[in-house]
Design an enzyme around this catalytic site. Structure first.
Site, PDB file in Angstrom:
ATOM      1  N   CYS A 107      14.080  11.410   5.122  1.00 49.40           N
ATOM      2  CA  CYS A 107      14.134  10.910   6.499  1.00 49.40           C
ATOM      3  C   CYS A 107      15.487  11.182   7.143  1.00 49.40           C
ATOM      4  O   CYS A 107      15.584  11.382   8.344  1.00 49.40           O
ATOM      5  CB  CYS A 107      13.777   9.439   6.554  1.00 49.40           C
ATOM      6  SG  CYS A 107      14.747   8.423   5.438  1.00 49.40           S
TER       7      CYS A 107
ATOM      8  N   LYS B 225       0.847  -1.184   0.000  1.00 50.41           N
ATOM      9  CA  LYS B 225       0.000   0.000   0.000  1.00 50.41           C
ATOM     10  C   LYS B 225       0.884   1.236   0.000  1.00 50.41           C
ATOM     11  O   LYS B 225       1.450   1.626   1.014  1.00 50.41           O
ATOM     12  CB  LYS B 225      -0.930   0.057   1.215  1.00 50.41           C
ATOM     13  CG  LYS B 225      -2.045   1.092   0.978  1.00 50.41           C
ATOM     14  CD  LYS B 225      -2.576   1.749   2.215  1.00 50.41           C
ATOM     15  CE  LYS B 225      -1.748   2.880   2.742  1.00 50.41           C
ATOM     16  NZ  LYS B 225      -1.674   4.075   1.875  1.00 50.41           N
TER      17      LYS B 225
ATOM     18  N   GLU C 162      10.648   2.089   9.735  1.00 51.90           N
ATOM     19  CA  GLU C 162      11.614   3.174   9.471  1.00 51.90           C
ATOM     20  C   GLU C 162      10.852   4.468   9.647  1.00 51.90           C
ATOM     21  O   GLU C 162       9.990   4.801   8.840  1.00 51.90           O
ATOM     22  CB  GLU C 162      12.184   3.024   8.048  1.00 51.90           C
ATOM     23  CG  GLU C 162      13.556   3.665   7.904  1.00 51.90           C
ATOM     24  CD  GLU C 162      13.515   5.127   7.536  1.00 51.90           C
ATOM     25  OE1 GLU C 162      12.974   5.930   8.338  1.00 51.90           O
ATOM     26  OE2 GLU C 162      14.025   5.467   6.461  1.00 51.90           O
TER      27      GLU C 162
ATOM     28  N   GLU D 136      10.340  16.246  13.909  1.00 55.09           N
ATOM     29  CA  GLU D 136      10.673  16.221  12.486  1.00 55.09           C
ATOM     30  C   GLU D 136       9.706  17.167  11.753  1.00 55.09           C
ATOM     31  O   GLU D 136       8.530  16.846  11.581  1.00 55.09           O
ATOM     32  CB  GLU D 136      10.480  14.779  11.988  1.00 55.09           C
ATOM     33  CG  GLU D 136      11.163  14.481  10.693  1.00 55.09           C
ATOM     34  CD  GLU D 136      10.879  13.058  10.217  1.00 55.09           C
ATOM     35  OE1 GLU D 136       9.749  12.573  10.388  1.00 55.09           O
ATOM     36  OE2 GLU D 136      11.796  12.447   9.658  1.00 55.09           O
TER      37      GLU D 136
HETATM   38  O1  TXE Z   1       2.941   9.920   7.064  1.00 53.85           O
HETATM   39  P1  TXE Z   1       2.281   8.590   7.535  1.00 53.85           P
HETATM   40  P2  TXE Z   1       2.337  11.344   6.721  1.00 53.85           P
HETATM   41  C1  TXE Z   1       7.089  11.788   8.661  1.00 53.85           C
HETATM   42  C2  TXE Z   1       7.221  13.268   8.438  1.00 53.85           C
HETATM   43  C3  TXE Z   1       5.830  13.658   8.089  1.00 53.85           C
HETATM   44  C4  TXE Z   1       5.042  12.776   9.004  1.00 53.85           C
HETATM   45  C5  TXE Z   1       3.610  12.543   8.627  1.00 53.85           C
HETATM   46  O2  TXE Z   1       7.618  13.896   9.619  1.00 53.85           O
HETATM   47  O3  TXE Z   1       5.570  15.011   8.331  1.00 53.85           O
HETATM   48  O4  TXE Z   1       5.734  11.545   8.948  1.00 53.85           O
HETATM   49  O5  TXE Z   1       3.516  12.239   7.243  1.00 53.85           O
HETATM   50  C6  TXE Z   1       0.009   5.029   5.760  1.00 53.85           C
HETATM   51  N1  TXE Z   1      -2.267   2.095   9.279  1.00 53.85           N
HETATM   52  N2  TXE Z   1       7.475  11.010   7.510  1.00 53.85           N
HETATM   53  O6  TXE Z   1       1.105  11.640   7.509  1.00 53.85           O
HETATM   54  O7  TXE Z   1       0.950   8.778   8.173  1.00 53.85           O
HETATM   55  C7  TXE Z   1      -0.205   6.165   4.801  1.00 53.85           C
HETATM   56  O8  TXE Z   1      -1.379   5.976   4.045  1.00 53.85           O
HETATM   57  C8  TXE Z   1      -1.567   1.739   8.214  1.00 53.85           C
HETATM   58  C9  TXE Z   1       8.751  10.358   7.592  1.00 53.85           C
HETATM   59  O9  TXE Z   1       2.207  11.419   5.257  1.00 53.85           O
HETATM   60  O10 TXE Z   1       3.321   7.915   8.323  1.00 53.85           O
HETATM   61  C10 TXE Z   1       1.077   6.099   3.997  1.00 53.85           C
HETATM   62  O11 TXE Z   1       1.009   5.063   3.048  1.00 53.85           O
HETATM   63  N3  TXE Z   1      -1.032   2.625   7.360  1.00 53.85           N
HETATM   64  C11 TXE Z   1       8.952   9.377   6.533  1.00 53.85           C
HETATM   65  C12 TXE Z   1       2.113   5.735   5.062  1.00 53.85           C
HETATM   66  O12 TXE Z   1       1.368   5.163   6.120  1.00 53.85           O
HETATM   67  C13 TXE Z   1      -1.218   3.926   7.616  1.00 53.85           C
HETATM   68  C14 TXE Z   1       8.337   9.576   5.239  1.00 53.85           C
HETATM   69  C15 TXE Z   1       2.924   6.914   5.589  1.00 53.85           C
HETATM   70  O13 TXE Z   1       2.047   7.845   6.127  1.00 53.85           O
HETATM   71  C16 TXE Z   1      -1.947   4.355   8.725  1.00 53.85           C
HETATM   72  C17 TXE Z   1       7.072  10.259   5.297  1.00 53.85           C
HETATM   73  C18 TXE Z   1      -2.489   3.373   9.593  1.00 53.85           C
HETATM   74  N4  TXE Z   1      -3.172   3.681  10.689  1.00 53.85           N
HETATM   75  C19 TXE Z   1       6.687  10.953   6.408  1.00 53.85           C
HETATM   76  N5  TXE Z   1      -1.954   5.713   8.739  1.00 53.85           N
HETATM   77  C20 TXE Z   1      10.247   8.653   6.497  1.00 53.85           C
HETATM   78  N6  TXE Z   1      10.549   7.811   7.487  1.00 53.85           N
HETATM   79  O14 TXE Z   1      10.986   8.763   5.542  1.00 53.85           O
HETATM   80  C21 TXE Z   1      -1.249   6.119   7.662  1.00 53.85           C
HETATM   81  N7  TXE Z   1      -0.811   5.049   6.976  1.00 53.85           N
END
Ligand code: TXE
Length: 489
Positions: free
Chosen positions: A283, A174, A249, A384
């Protein structure tokens, strides 16, 4: 054409819903894609389960699985232009950066293809008796839910898909609901390369409706997630009742430590790249600049002078050096962190307001921003922001530099800049993070493990450990001369 890929078939969402994907650089419609729901997630898990329990993939010799991954690498290279364009339209990232990513992704498939095919992880154990044949073999974990974010959509997907397949797992992917297109293209490439039906499944849609069921379904054996810390905690909790294997991660708040004896121009140059690459949506972004007191003023002046020159623009603007943020909501979040930092006493040296250029008004742009005189407790230093925001703190000596660097719940990456090799190694040894760069920032290779300490995550991607993450060790013991033991006599 339908965009969900379940059991080897392209299908539309059960509820018939779609989602519009818009380019963050100018708001233009990229496409409307199928928006899955819980029913589709369940169907995808069922297909992956069936393919694992009854299909050929887990039982395919590792060398053959490896060859398939090598074919995928070739297809990625053949279709690089289409992949890169799709990635740039979804993310707003410069086309040239998406092209670099595609090269890295092909390398990732090649690395795991070769690693899986090479085998060598199974071993014979000396059990201390000539009548015992004892071996440890490595088997796939089972059905994996792979959940990925929007900043490096296909790269982060490849880091999971390639080792998962190399090890013989089946999966449901996903991707982020904001950036689905390269995942769709990847499924086509996997099918073209000859992957059996049901081994790879794709559902598109929101985290809470289609992602969440993938993390709690009892038919899923493992969840591998890259994304934010808050979502990571939620996923770990959702996986707990069925005790799934979890790999996370979760980003970082990465220190970039600059000592006064660093090579000045190079350290400035990399300090910019460390934090402003992809508008800070990385990240491992070097968002916390720690500078030795005696160097501070000259260094920050030069960082500000050069950051002011960074040109913003869309994916196909050849003069642009960085692009927009992913969404309006994300830009609001970045702005709120900057406002909080200023309220808490940071000094604004650059940026801090949306660009006025009318050419950028249709996108979610935010300029390189430098906040000086920051302190450890500030939210903009602690959390972050995931935007182009550099916070600057001063240190007096090595101990203080290390203490500041480690003063975070995260532990993904960090860098140290110094001309003193002894000091570089001392500091590297004391940093509590999964990657340390000495006089460099951001490079990685698929051969070396990537991942975080502390709340940056669980487990490792890439490298041999990145393959092991998708394997279970099984000890097989054969008694070659069984006879009654008479324990109870
Ligand atoms: O990420 P989410 P978001 C950090 C960065 C950013 C913050 C939020 O600080 O501002 O995360 O970003 C899926 N069960 N990073 O809200 O929510 C979602 O659909 C299962 C760091 O965009 O973590 C997407 O596919 N899945 C980072 C994925 O999780 C769920 C990169 C990431 O979304 C879910 C991006 C749930 N309950 C953001 N809720 C890095 N480590 O590089 C959401 N998702």
């Amino acid at each position: 054409m339908p965009e969900l890929f379940i059991g080897g078939q392209w299908t539309t969402a059960a509820e018939g819903r779609t989602r519009e994907i818009r380019c963050p650089a100018d708001g233009t419609l990229v496409a409307a894609v199928d928006e899955a729901g819980p029913e589709d997630a369940a169907a995808a898990v069922a297909a992956a389960r069936d393919a694992f329990d009854r299909g050929p993939w887990p039982r395919t010799p590792a060398a053959e699985r490896g060859r398939l991954l090598l074919r995928v690498a070739c297809l990625l290279e053949r279709d690089k232009a289409a992949f890169a364009r799709a990635e740039s339209l979804d993310t707003g990232k410069r086309l040239v950066e998406s092209e670099y990513d595609m090269d890295d992704i092909a390398n990732c498939f090649r690395y795991f293809g070769n690693l899986g095919a090479a085998g060598g992880t199974d071993r014979v154990v000396d059990a201390g008796s000539p009548e015992t044949d004892s071996r440890v073999v490595h088997e796939p974990v089972g059905v994996c839910s792979l959940i990925t974010p929007w900043n490096y959509p296909l790269l982060q997907t490849a880091w999971k898909v390639a080792p998962a397949l190399a090890a013989g797992n089946t999966f449901v992917l996903k991707p982020s609901e904001l950036t689905p297109h390269t995942a769709i293209l990847l499924m086509r490439a996997l099918a073209e390369a000859g992957l059996p039906d049901g081994a790879a499944n794709l559902v598109l849609g929101a985290g809470d409706t289609v992602g969440a069921p993938l993390t709690s379904d009892e038919r899923v054996d493992m969840v591998s997630f890259t994304g934010g810390l808050v979502t990571g905690r939620r996923i770990m909790a959702a996986a707990a009742p069925t005790v799934k294997k979890v790999a996370l991660e979760l980003g970082g708040k990465n220190p970039n430590i600059v000592f006064a004896d660093a090579e000045f121009d190079t350290a400035v140059d990399y300090a910019l790249m460390a934090v402003f690459l992809h508008s800070g949506q990385v990240c491992s972004a070097g968002a916390r600049l720690l500078v030795e007191d005696s160097l501070h003023d000259a260094f920050v002046d030069e960082v500000v002078r050069r950051a002011r020159e960074i040109r913003l623009g869309g994916p196909f603007d050849e003069h642009a050096r960085t692009g927009p943020l992913i969404s309006a909501a994300h830009r609001d979040k970045v702005e709120a962190y900057v406002a909080a930092g200023l309220a808490e006493g940071a000094v604004l040296r650059l940026g801090g307001a949306r660009p006025e250029d009318p050419a950028l008004s249709g996108g979610f742009y935010y300029p390189p921003t430098v906040l000086d005189e920051c302190a450890p407790g500030m939210s903009v230093v602690r959390d972050e922001s995931f935007g182009p925001v550099l916070t600057v703190e001063r240190f007096r000596d090595e101990d203080e530099a290390v203490a500041l660097a480690n003063d975070t719940v995260y532990g993904l990456a960090g860098a140290v800049w110094t001309g003193d090799a002894e000091r570089a190694h001392r500091v590297a040894a004391r940093l509590r993070c999964g990657t340390v760069w000495i006089n460099d920032f951001h490079p990685y290779v698929p051969q070396a493990e990537w991942g975080g300490m502390k709340q940056s995550g669980v487990g490792r991607e890439l490298g041999p450990a990145g393959l092991a993450e998708y394997q279970e060790a099984k000890h097989i013991w054969r008694n070659t001369a069984p006879r009654p033991q008479r324990w109870f006599e």
